[in-house]
Design a protein around this motif. Structure first.
Motif, PDB file in Angstrom:
ATOM      1  N   MET B  36       0.823  -1.210   0.000  1.00 51.19           N
ATOM      2  CA  MET B  36       0.000   0.000   0.000  1.00 51.19           C
ATOM      3  C   MET B  36       0.857   1.260   0.000  1.00 51.19           C
ATOM      4  O   MET B  36       0.502   2.258  -0.622  1.00 51.19           O
ATOM      5  N   THR B  37       2.002   1.202   0.673  1.00 48.29           N
ATOM      6  CA  THR B  37       2.911   2.357   0.636  1.00 48.29           C
ATOM      7  C   THR B  37       3.353   2.616  -0.802  1.00 48.29           C
ATOM      8  O   THR B  37       3.405   3.764  -1.255  1.00 48.29           O
ATOM      9  N   LEU B  38       3.639   1.528  -1.531  1.00 46.98           N
ATOM     10  CA  LEU B  38       4.027   1.689  -2.938  1.00 46.98           C
ATOM     11  C   LEU B  38       2.885   2.289  -3.762  1.00 46.98           C
ATOM     12  O   LEU B  38       3.106   3.152  -4.617  1.00 46.98           O
ATOM     13  N   TYR B  39       1.661   1.811  -3.481  1.00 48.12           N
ATOM     14  CA  TYR B  39       0.499   2.380  -4.184  1.00 48.12           C
ATOM     15  C   TYR B  39       0.396   3.886  -3.914  1.00 48.12           C
ATOM     16  O   TYR B  39       0.158   4.676  -4.817  1.00 48.12           O
ATOM     17  N   PHE B  40       0.555   4.239  -2.622  1.00 48.82           N
ATOM     18  CA  PHE B  40       0.431   5.648  -2.261  1.00 48.82           C
ATOM     19  C   PHE B  40       1.501   6.484  -2.973  1.00 48.82           C
ATOM     20  O   PHE B  40       1.216   7.572  -3.474  1.00 48.82           O
ATOM     21  N   VAL B  41       2.717   5.949  -3.015  1.00 50.25           N
ATOM     22  CA  VAL B  41       3.815   6.700  -3.627  1.00 50.25           C
ATOM     23  C   VAL B  41       3.593   6.818  -5.139  1.00 50.25           C
ATOM     24  O   VAL B  41       3.665   7.920  -5.713  1.00 50.25           O
ATOM     25  N   ILE B  42       3.288   5.676  -5.781  1.00 52.94           N
ATOM     26  CA  ILE B  42       3.215   5.678  -7.251  1.00 52.94           C
ATOM     27  C   ILE B  42       1.917   6.306  -7.764  1.00 52.94           C
ATOM     28  O   ILE B  42       1.951   7.266  -8.536  1.00 52.94           O
ATOM     29  N   PHE B  43       0.780   5.767  -7.294  1.00 53.21           N
ATOM     30  CA  PHE B  43      -0.499   6.260  -7.824  1.00 53.21           C
ATOM     31  C   PHE B  43      -0.883   7.607  -7.211  1.00 53.21           C
ATOM     32  O   PHE B  43      -1.475   8.440  -7.869  1.00 53.21           O
ATOM     33  N   GLY B  44      -0.542   7.768  -5.955  1.00 55.25           N
ATOM     34  CA  GLY B  44      -0.936   9.002  -5.284  1.00 55.25           C
ATOM     35  C   GLY B  44      -0.001  10.147  -5.597  1.00 55.25           C
ATOM     36  O   GLY B  44      -0.406  11.144  -6.190  1.00 55.25           O
ATOM     37  N   LEU B  46       3.263  10.255  -7.400  1.00 51.99           N
ATOM     38  CA  LEU B  46       3.906  10.430  -8.708  1.00 51.99           C
ATOM     39  C   LEU B  46       2.895  10.641  -9.836  1.00 51.99           C
ATOM     40  O   LEU B  46       2.929  11.637 -10.544  1.00 51.99           O
ATOM     41  N   ILE B  47       1.964   9.676  -9.981  1.00 58.12           N
ATOM     42  CA  ILE B  47       0.997   9.781 -11.084  1.00 58.12           C
ATOM     43  C   ILE B  47      -0.158  10.707 -10.697  1.00 58.12           C
ATOM     44  O   ILE B  47      -0.620  11.513 -11.500  1.00 58.12           O
ATOM     45  N   GLY B  48      -0.569  10.623  -9.441  1.00 53.84           N
ATOM     46  CA  GLY B  48      -1.736  11.375  -8.979  1.00 53.84           C
ATOM     47  C   GLY B  48      -1.577  12.876  -9.156  1.00 53.84           C
ATOM     48  O   GLY B  48      -2.545  13.582  -9.465  1.00 53.84           O
ATOM     49  N   SER B  49      -0.344  13.383  -8.977  1.00 53.85           N
ATOM     50  CA  SER B  49      -0.126  14.824  -9.088  1.00 53.85           C
ATOM     51  C   SER B  49      -0.404  15.324 -10.506  1.00 53.85           C
ATOM     52  O   SER B  49      -0.736  16.472 -10.718  1.00 53.85           O
ATOM     53  N   ARG B  50      -0.277  14.408 -11.495  1.00 53.04           N
ATOM     54  CA  ARG B  50      -0.546  14.790 -12.886  1.00 53.04           C
ATOM     55  C   ARG B  50      -2.022  14.638 -13.245  1.00 53.04           C
ATOM     56  O   ARG B  50      -2.490  15.206 -14.221  1.00 53.04           O
ATOM     57  N   ILE B  51      -2.739  13.790 -12.460  1.00 52.56           N
ATOM     58  CA  ILE B  51      -4.152  13.542 -12.779  1.00 52.56           C
ATOM     59  C   ILE B  51      -5.031  14.709 -12.321  1.00 52.56           C
ATOM     60  O   ILE B  51      -6.009  15.057 -12.958  1.00 52.56           O
ATOM     61  N   GLY B  52      -4.669  15.265 -11.189  1.00 51.02           N
ATOM     62  CA  GLY B  52      -5.470  16.380 -10.677  1.00 51.02           C
ATOM     63  C   GLY B  52      -6.587  15.888  -9.782  1.00 51.02           C
ATOM     64  O   GLY B  52      -6.479  14.830  -9.182  1.00 51.02           O
ATOM     65  N   TYR B  59      -6.271  13.350  -6.068  1.00 52.76           N
ATOM     66  CA  TYR B  59      -6.317  11.938  -6.484  1.00 52.76           C
ATOM     67  C   TYR B  59      -5.882  11.027  -5.331  1.00 52.76           C
ATOM     68  O   TYR B  59      -6.421   9.948  -5.132  1.00 52.76           O
ATOM     69  N   MET B  60      -4.889  11.518  -4.577  1.00 48.67           N
ATOM     70  CA  MET B  60      -4.427  10.728  -3.423  1.00 48.67           C
ATOM     71  C   MET B  60      -5.572  10.499  -2.440  1.00 48.67           C
ATOM     72  O   MET B  60      -5.813   9.370  -2.002  1.00 48.67           O
ATOM     73  N   GLN B  61      -6.299  11.560  -2.121  1.00 46.81           N
ATOM     74  CA  GLN B  61      -7.429  11.418  -1.185  1.00 46.81           C
ATOM     75  C   GLN B  61      -8.492  10.489  -1.762  1.00 46.81           C
ATOM     76  O   GLN B  61      -9.112   9.712  -1.043  1.00 46.81           O
ATOM     77  N   SER B 129      -1.461   5.870   5.279  1.00 50.57           N
ATOM     78  CA  SER B 129      -2.036   6.806   4.302  1.00 50.57           C
ATOM     79  C   SER B 129      -2.021   8.243   4.830  1.00 50.57           C
ATOM     80  O   SER B 129      -1.947   9.197   4.051  1.00 50.57           O
ATOM     81  N   LEU B 130      -2.069   8.377   6.162  1.00 49.16           N
ATOM     82  CA  LEU B 130      -2.075   9.721   6.740  1.00 49.16           C
ATOM     83  C   LEU B 130      -0.752  10.456   6.506  1.00 49.16           C
ATOM     84  O   LEU B 130      -0.677  11.669   6.644  1.00 49.16           O
ATOM     85  N   MET B 131       0.279   9.686   6.137  1.00 44.94           N
ATOM     86  CA  MET B 131       1.555  10.326   5.811  1.00 44.94           C
ATOM     87  C   MET B 131       1.511  10.935   4.405  1.00 44.94           C
ATOM     88  O   MET B 131       2.366  11.704   4.020  1.00 44.94           O
ATOM     89  N   PHE B 132       0.522  10.495   3.621  1.00 40.05           N
ATOM     90  CA  PHE B 132       0.450  10.951   2.226  1.00 40.05           C
ATOM     91  C   PHE B 132      -0.759  11.851   1.947  1.00 40.05           C
ATOM     92  O   PHE B 132      -0.747  12.625   0.998  1.00 40.05           O
TER      93      PHE B 132
END
Lengths: 310, 257
Positions: B36-44, B46-52, B59-61, B129-132
């Motif tokens: 889940m940490t990897l999911y948060f880092v990658i999807f939240g 890295l990728i999430g910042s571009r999704i908006g 996207y992270m939330q 998740s609260l760290m992200f």
């Protein structure tokens, strides 16, 4: 006297059509030490499986201390303890936990379960191993662990399915003493074993199953009285004369050893007189094979003949 | 058995189950934390910042509730299927079957044990998740209700799988070929609003959509489906799975000969 176990007309047909039990009926009195014998595949384990709800019966009735398992199986189960043939505990659990957990399944409070676990593990010489994982135990220790586990809820009827298989002689005798002591304390015991000397030494009554049918159900003493002849091996101090004939069917094994078949009606005095008359002295004497074993083999052969005739 | 004896039996099974998964924590509790940490880092991040934004949230939330539920679903399922099948395979289940413990107590013990792992993993993942992302639970009781019911439901599915499994391959087939695709297509990473009408309709046949959206509503206050309907469906599935599991235990199907 209370009947500990009453089985009536028990049938079992497995899904593949194999008829494992063909109407078995037997009863075991409270306090008895009872042997359930039979060759491999005779149906012994099926009877035990039904008794412990691991196998569903096809027809017939089973009562444990008067409780019909079809009407109140949980109540009947409280009176039952089993030591199965195969090791069936979690090999990664601690020895002490295995016994205490089993107590919990029977509703024993933790404190009581722990006290009893300690008691039985000590009696069975496993206390030093209480913190070991079950997989670290030797075969004999695993068998003793199953006995301790089966006793934690103090069952009135204990069923042991080949409890000493693969156990060394010294440990077997220790286990015999232990089983005798719990039987003397009031626990009814049913034993299945392939060691017929074990059954002869421990048990008072016997049932022999063959091909899903009971072919013998009696006291061991009465059963052995049916033995018509016995074979003895005599070790002699002197060499046997070449023309020696004691008046009994006999076979010279070597110059100092004689194998004699004695009819039940003849007795042994006449044999000893004949040997003494030749100036021979008997150093020792033993049965060629276990008496129960001889009867067992004879009975199974007769049963096979009867089936062939049918 | 008296009620007290049944309670003791239930606690015994539960303690045994909890002890089992705590003993092997590197296999049970650590992997979801890392994954889940990897999911948060990658999807939240890295990728999430571009999704908006999605559904009015970053996207992270948006993905956090779905990822928490993903952990609950997979861990509740995995715990019961591996524990019960292991006991069946090694024959230690016979310890329970020969005892007077009723079927419903056995089932309750195993399911509660699995739920406890599901909830513990949920707590670990939520803490991470609260760290992200910043989360404020909108409907606490609904959130807890959904997560608990979901955990029970997938524990029961795991039990049914374990009863029918013949070998270790059989206990990995359902998670790999059924559970994982349903989770990924259940709206964890996207809103159904992004899908064409047809595929949004098809997605509504996926029970994981209700699980994920129900939980997301509890946490964020937004959902693609009616939350009462979602809760009702999860409840209904739980009752059906529970009844069937009990039937399997009481009849001894695949457990007794």
């Amino acid at each position: 006297m209370t009947t500990a176990l009453a089985i009536k007309n028990l049938h079992k047909v497995y899904g593949n059509g194999v008829e494992a039990l063909k109407g078995i009926s037997l009863s075991v009195e409270e306090g008895d030490f009872y042997a359930l014998l039979g060759p491999n595949g005779a149906g012994k384990s099926t009877v035990i499986g039904i008794l412990f709800s691991l196998i569903n019966k096809t027809a017939g009735s089973v009562e444990v201390f008067g409780i019909d398992i079809d009407k109140n199986f949980p109540q009947a189960k409280k009176a039952l303890g089993i030591v199965p043939q195969e090791f069936n505990f979690n090999m990664f659990e601690r020895v002490f936990d295995i016994v205490v957990t089993q107590g919990g399944y029977y509703g024993l409070p933790q404190k009581l379960a722990r006290e009893r676990a300690e008691n039985y593990l000590k009696e069975l010489g496993l206390w030093e191993k209480r913190d070991s994982q079950a997989r670290e135990l030797s075969g004999g220790m695993k068998r003793r662990l199953m006995i301790a586990r089966s006793l934690v809820h103090q069952p009135r009827l204990l069923v042991l399915d080949e409890p000493t298989a693969g156990v060394d002689i010294e440990m077997r005798r220790t286990m015999w003493d232990f089983l005798r002591s719990i039987n003397a304390a009031g626990t009814t015991i049913i034993l299945t074993t392939h060691y017929l000397d074990e059954a002869e030494t421990l048990c008072r009554n016997i049932a022999i199953i063959d091909e899903g049918r009971i072919i013998q159900h009696s006291g061991i003493r009465e059963f052995l009285q049916q033995l018509r002849t016995e074979k003895f091996i005599l070790d002699l101090r002197q060499e046997l004369p070449a023309d020696f004939s004691p008046g009994f069917p006999c076979e010279v094994v070597d110059q100092h050893t004689l194998e004699v078949m004695v009819d039940k009606d003849q007795g042994l005095n006449a044999l000893f007189r004949a040997i003494s008359a030749e100036g021979l002295e008997v150093a020792s004497m033993r049965n060629k094979s276990n008496r129960l074993e001889e009867m067992f083999v004879t009975l199974l052969a007769d049963s096979a003949d009867e089936r062939a005739d049918e | 058995m008296s009620n007290y004896e049944k309670w003791v039996a239930f606690c015994t099974i539960l303690i045994k189950e909890v002890r089992r998964y705590l003993r092997i924590w590197p296999q049970t509790l650590l992997p979801p934390a890392i994954t889940m940490t990897l999911y948060f880092v990658i999807f939240g991040t890295l990728i999430g910042s571009r999704i908006g934004e999605m559904g009015g949230f970053t996207y992270m939330q948006f993905v956090v509730p779905g990822l928490i539920m993903m952990s609950v679903v997979t861990n509740s399922y995995a715990n019961l299927v591996s524990s019960f099948f292991g006991a069946k395979y090694g024959h230690s289940i016979e310890e329970l079957l020969v005892s007077p413990t009723p079927g419903y107590v056995i089932l309750a013990g195993f399911v509660t044990g699995s739920c406890s792992r599901g909830m513990l993993v949920a707590l670990i993942v939520t803490t991470l998740s609260l760290m992200f992302a910043e989360l404020q639970v909108q409907h606490l009781w609904l959130t807890l209700g959904i997560v608990l019911l979901t955990s029970i439901l997938f524990s029961l599915f795991g039990f049914i799988n374990a009863v029918f499994a013949n070998n270790f391959d059989d206990i990995s087939i359902i998670p790999t070929f059924v559970l994982t695709p349903l989770i990924y297509l259940g709206g964890v990473f996207y809103s159904l609003e992004l899908l064409p009408d047809f595929w949004a309709g098809v997605s509504r046949l996926n029970p994981l959509v209700y699980v994920v959206n129900g939980f997301r509503y509890g946490v964020l206050g937004v959902s693609d489906v009616d939350v009462r309907f979602a809760f009702g469906m999860i409840f209904l599935f739980t009752v059906v799975a529970g009844t069937y599991s009990l039937h399997l235990l009481n009849t001894g199907k695949r457990l007794r000969q």
